[in-house]
Write an enzyme that holds these catalytic residues in place. Structure first.
Site, PDB file in Angstrom:
ATOM      1  N   PRO A 283       0.822  -1.200   0.000  1.00  0.00           N
ATOM      2  CA  PRO A 283       0.000   0.000   0.000  1.00  0.00           C
ATOM      3  C   PRO A 283       0.859   1.253   0.000  1.00  0.00           C
ATOM      4  O   PRO A 283       1.838   1.346   0.729  1.00  0.00           O
ATOM      5  CB  PRO A 283      -0.768  -0.111   1.327  1.00  0.00           C
ATOM      6  CG  PRO A 283       0.129  -0.904   2.210  1.00  0.00           C
ATOM      7  CD  PRO A 283       0.841  -1.874   1.312  1.00  0.00           C
ATOM      8  N   GLY A 284       0.518   2.190  -0.856  1.00  0.00           N
ATOM      9  CA  GLY A 284       1.154   3.505  -0.828  1.00  0.00           C
ATOM     10  C   GLY A 284       0.103   4.509  -0.396  1.00  0.00           C
ATOM     11  O   GLY A 284      -0.006   4.897   0.766  1.00  0.00           O
ATOM     12  N   ARG A 285      -0.758   4.831  -1.376  1.00  0.00           N
ATOM     13  CA  ARG A 285      -1.818   5.813  -1.157  1.00  0.00           C
ATOM     14  C   ARG A 285      -2.632   5.547   0.111  1.00  0.00           C
ATOM     15  O   ARG A 285      -2.915   6.458   0.881  1.00  0.00           O
ATOM     16  CB  ARG A 285      -2.757   5.767  -2.374  1.00  0.00           C
ATOM     17  CG  ARG A 285      -3.854   6.800  -2.390  1.00  0.00           C
ATOM     18  CD  ARG A 285      -4.830   6.538  -3.543  1.00  0.00           C
ATOM     19  NE  ARG A 285      -4.151   6.219  -4.780  1.00  0.00           N
ATOM     20  CZ  ARG A 285      -3.652   7.122  -5.619  1.00  0.00           C
ATOM     21  NH1 ARG A 285      -3.797   8.392  -5.373  1.00  0.00           N
ATOM     22  NH2 ARG A 285      -3.017   6.738  -6.713  1.00  0.00           N
ATOM     23  N   ARG A 321      -1.606  16.233  -9.024  1.00  0.00           N
ATOM     24  CA  ARG A 321      -2.654  15.263  -9.379  1.00  0.00           C
ATOM     25  C   ARG A 321      -3.833  15.839 -10.169  1.00  0.00           C
ATOM     26  O   ARG A 321      -4.235  15.250 -11.169  1.00  0.00           O
ATOM     27  CB  ARG A 321      -3.147  14.519  -8.134  1.00  0.00           C
ATOM     28  CG  ARG A 321      -2.043  13.696  -7.452  1.00  0.00           C
ATOM     29  CD  ARG A 321      -2.589  12.818  -6.324  1.00  0.00           C
ATOM     30  NE  ARG A 321      -3.346  11.700  -6.838  1.00  0.00           N
ATOM     31  CZ  ARG A 321      -4.662  11.602  -6.832  1.00  0.00           C
ATOM     32  NH1 ARG A 321      -5.392  12.551  -6.281  1.00  0.00           N
ATOM     33  NH2 ARG A 321      -5.249  10.556  -7.347  1.00  0.00           N
ATOM     34  N   CYS A 352       2.076  29.415 -14.970  1.00  0.00           N
ATOM     35  CA  CYS A 352       1.641  30.000 -16.235  1.00  0.00           C
ATOM     36  C   CYS A 352       1.268  28.921 -17.242  1.00  0.00           C
ATOM     37  O   CYS A 352       1.978  28.687 -18.222  1.00  0.00           O
ATOM     38  CB  CYS A 352       2.705  30.936 -16.763  1.00  0.00           C
ATOM     39  SG  CYS A 352       2.817  32.369 -15.695  1.00  0.00           S
ATOM     40  N   GLU A 353       0.192  28.236 -16.936  1.00  0.00           N
ATOM     41  CA  GLU A 353      -0.411  27.265 -17.840  1.00  0.00           C
ATOM     42  C   GLU A 353      -1.893  27.216 -17.496  1.00  0.00           C
ATOM     43  O   GLU A 353      -2.254  27.232 -16.316  1.00  0.00           O
ATOM     44  CB  GLU A 353       0.177  25.849 -17.619  1.00  0.00           C
ATOM     45  CG  GLU A 353       1.641  25.771 -17.930  1.00  0.00           C
ATOM     46  CD  GLU A 353       2.049  24.456 -18.579  1.00  0.00           C
ATOM     47  OE1 GLU A 353       1.170  23.732 -19.097  1.00  0.00           O
ATOM     48  OE2 GLU A 353       3.253  24.175 -18.559  1.00  0.00           O
ATOM     49  N   TYR A 381       1.322  11.075  -3.285  1.00  0.00           N
ATOM     50  CA  TYR A 381       1.646  11.652  -4.591  1.00  0.00           C
ATOM     51  C   TYR A 381       1.388  13.161  -4.595  1.00  0.00           C
ATOM     52  O   TYR A 381       0.966  13.732  -5.588  1.00  0.00           O
ATOM     53  CB  TYR A 381       0.874  10.920  -5.709  1.00  0.00           C
ATOM     54  CG  TYR A 381       1.046   9.423  -5.616  1.00  0.00           C
ATOM     55  CD1 TYR A 381       2.245   8.833  -6.006  1.00  0.00           C
ATOM     56  CD2 TYR A 381       0.060   8.605  -5.065  1.00  0.00           C
ATOM     57  CE1 TYR A 381       2.440   7.470  -5.866  1.00  0.00           C
ATOM     58  CE2 TYR A 381       0.240   7.241  -4.923  1.00  0.00           C
ATOM     59  CZ  TYR A 381       1.442   6.678  -5.330  1.00  0.00           C
ATOM     60  OH  TYR A 381       1.639   5.333  -5.189  1.00  0.00           O
TER      61      TYR A 381
HETATM   62  C1  PLP Z   1       3.212   2.700  -6.867  1.00  0.00           C
HETATM   63  C2  PLP Z   1       3.351   1.301  -6.485  1.00  0.00           C
HETATM   64  C3  PLP Z   1       2.602   0.778  -5.420  1.00  0.00           C
HETATM   65  C4  PLP Z   1       1.620   1.575  -4.618  1.00  0.00           C
HETATM   66  O1  PLP Z   1       0.494   2.002  -5.279  1.00  0.00           O
HETATM   67  P1  PLP Z   1      -0.681   2.688  -4.445  1.00  0.00           P
HETATM   68  O2  PLP Z   1      -1.746   2.880  -5.427  1.00  0.00           O
HETATM   69  O3  PLP Z   1      -0.147   3.990  -3.923  1.00  0.00           O
HETATM   70  O4  PLP Z   1      -1.056   1.773  -3.348  1.00  0.00           O
HETATM   71  C5  PLP Z   1       2.820  -0.541  -5.070  1.00  0.00           C
HETATM   72  N1  PLP Z   1       3.699  -1.313  -5.737  1.00  0.00           N
HETATM   73  C6  PLP Z   1       4.434  -0.846  -6.766  1.00  0.00           C
HETATM   74  C7  PLP Z   1       5.381  -1.737  -7.446  1.00  0.00           C
HETATM   75  C8  PLP Z   1       4.273   0.467  -7.184  1.00  0.00           C
HETATM   76  O5  PLP Z   1       4.989   0.916  -8.209  1.00  0.00           O
END
Ligand code: PLP
Length: 429
Positions: A283-285, A321, A352-353, A381
């Site tokens: 998990p990132g997001r 985003r 400036c876009e 992000y």
């Molecule tokens: C970006 C990425 C993630 C995380 O994605 P999320 O949508 O932020 O959870 C996990 N694994 C890999 C290999 C990624 O490139």
């Protein structure tokens, strides 16, 4: 109306974040300012980890640090017991510097240079290979103890085309027949331990696409196990768990996700004789998005015959985003939390876009210059995709915990903008 969730609160019409007034933060640290809640990151991690471990004991969460690679965020997750998924040597370096030991770092890069592979070998991190070329070049440098292969499970998913990372059009991962070749190559070379990996996309709020990919992915794992004789230490199903950005978005039901995904996982691993490998997710997001808001001040109100613009000091240089993906971010007026949403504005940055809008035709309370806006769900992000475009310094980042705050990244200054450049424009004869 945006409903407020932890760590946001309306106290007498003023926005408070983790017990700290947004106004005070903007006064002390200036804007644009990323404000991160430690408590929310911890609760996000714990919620996900316990939802998964209630169905399966051996779980590892590799935080996809490209979402937010601030040291403070990394340290919080390190103390929670997280592992890290890194996509560049810079991320590996940052994770090591923040206190992650190499055994807790998985590298999942694409288009990897040979000198980068040397760096990874020297750093002792586990590598997820993304092509046969990468594997062949890696084996010429050294035979790793553990190796993992990124599989393209032939189905992807995501909130935007740019965020779908599997399927026919994807540059990521290896297709089934070539996956077998990769494991054969690695086994012959003497690699002893194995993992297997997929990551299908980002911003997924439904379980279904995930299950389809998992079914295919595990069938590939079965073939590798049967035909190449590989046992897996871990099976990594990637990241992509979404968060609700729009008021009408329904949050992913974690318990349903965990029940469905892990019952399929357990059924197939047992049916295919894959033993009891670690179940990994990346998990990132999910861990950081809603733990952070971006504070930005209104500096210009401008009306044209067609539109009302609220000019703010954060543009797509600060939060990319909306411009990049057309993403929606909720916006609160931090100093007018009781006001009703009466006017439609385009919330425009200083770049400036024409595409530099944080929100388009957004219903907001009547805005005045000096108002403070809070852009929600900015933790993933956000800062990590920010730039110096238009030669503007990047924003600062502040960490909050239970009413306390500290600066965790300084605002850039003008001399940061010229660093590394050479003054002399003359060619020597
Ligand atoms: C970006 C990425 C993630 C995380 O994605 P999320 O949508 O932020 O959870 C996990 N694994 C890999 C290999 C990624 O490139």
């Amino acid at each position: 109306m945006n409903t407020l969730t932890e760590p946001l609160e309306n106290r007498n019409g003023q926005l408070f974040i983790d017990g700290v007034s947004a106004r005070d933060l903007a006064e002390e640290f200036d804007t644009p300012l990323y404000v991160i809640s430690e408590r929310r990151i911890r609760s996000n991690y714990q919620r996900l980890y316990s939802a998964l471990t209630c169905n399966y004991e051996k779980v590892k969460l590799n935080y996809a640090m490209k979402a937010n690679s601030n040291f403070a965020v990394l340290k919080i997750l390190e103390t929670e017991g997280a592992y890290v998924d890194a996509v560049s040597p810079g991320e590996v370096f940052t994770a090591l510097t923040s206190g992650f030991t190499p055994d807790r770092i998985l590298f999942t890069g694409t288009s990897v240079r040979t000198d980068e592979l040397k760096f990874l070998v020297d750093s002792n991190v586990t590598i997820n290979i993304d092509s046969q070329s990468q594997l062949d070049r890696l084996l010429q440098i050294s035979v790793p103890k553990t190796l993992s292969v990124r599989v393209n499970p032939e189905v992807g998913a995501g909130h935007h085309d740019h965020c779908i990372t599997a399927g026919k059009q994807s540059k990521f991962g290896i297709w089934e027949p070539d996956v077998l070749t990769a494991y054969e190559t690695a086994k012959k070379a003497g690699v002893g331990k194995f993992g297997i990996h997929m990551h299908i996309g980002s911003g997924i709020l439904e379980v279904k696409p995930f299950l389809g990919a998992l079914e295919k992915f595990l069938s590939v794992a079965k073939r590798v196990h049967e035909q190449v004789g590989v046992d897996f230490e871990f099976i990594d199903v990637g990241g992509g768990l979404g968060v609700p950005y729009k008021p009408e978005d329904k949050p992913l039901d974690l318990q349903v996700f965990s029940d469905k995904v892990l019952s399929l996982f357990k059924a197939r691993t047992s049916q295919y004789g894959l033993g009891e490998p670690f179940f990994c997710m990346e998990p990132g997001r999910y861990l950081v998005a809603d733990a952070c808001v971006l504070l930005t001040a209104v500096n210009t109100i401008k009306k044209t015959p067609f539109k009302k613009f609220a000019g703010v000091d954060a543009g797509f240089n600060t939060l990319l985003r909306p411009a990049m993906y057309g993403s929606y971010h909720g916006i609160l007026v931090a100093n007018k939390m009781f006001a009703t949403e009466e006017e439609k504005y385009d919330v425009a940055g200083p770049i400036c876009e024409s595409g530099d809008l944080l929100a388009k035709d957004r219903r907001l309370p009547i805005l005045e210059e000096g108002d403070l806006l809070a852009v929600l769900n900015a933790g993933a992000y956000g800062y990590s995709m920010s730039s110096q475009y238009n030669t503007r310094p990047r924003a600062a980042e502040v960490l909050l915990n239970d009413g306390k705050c500290k600066l965790v990244r300084e605002r850039e200054h003008l001399d940061d903008l010229t660093r590394g450049q050479r003054q002399s424009a003359e060619w020597s004869k």
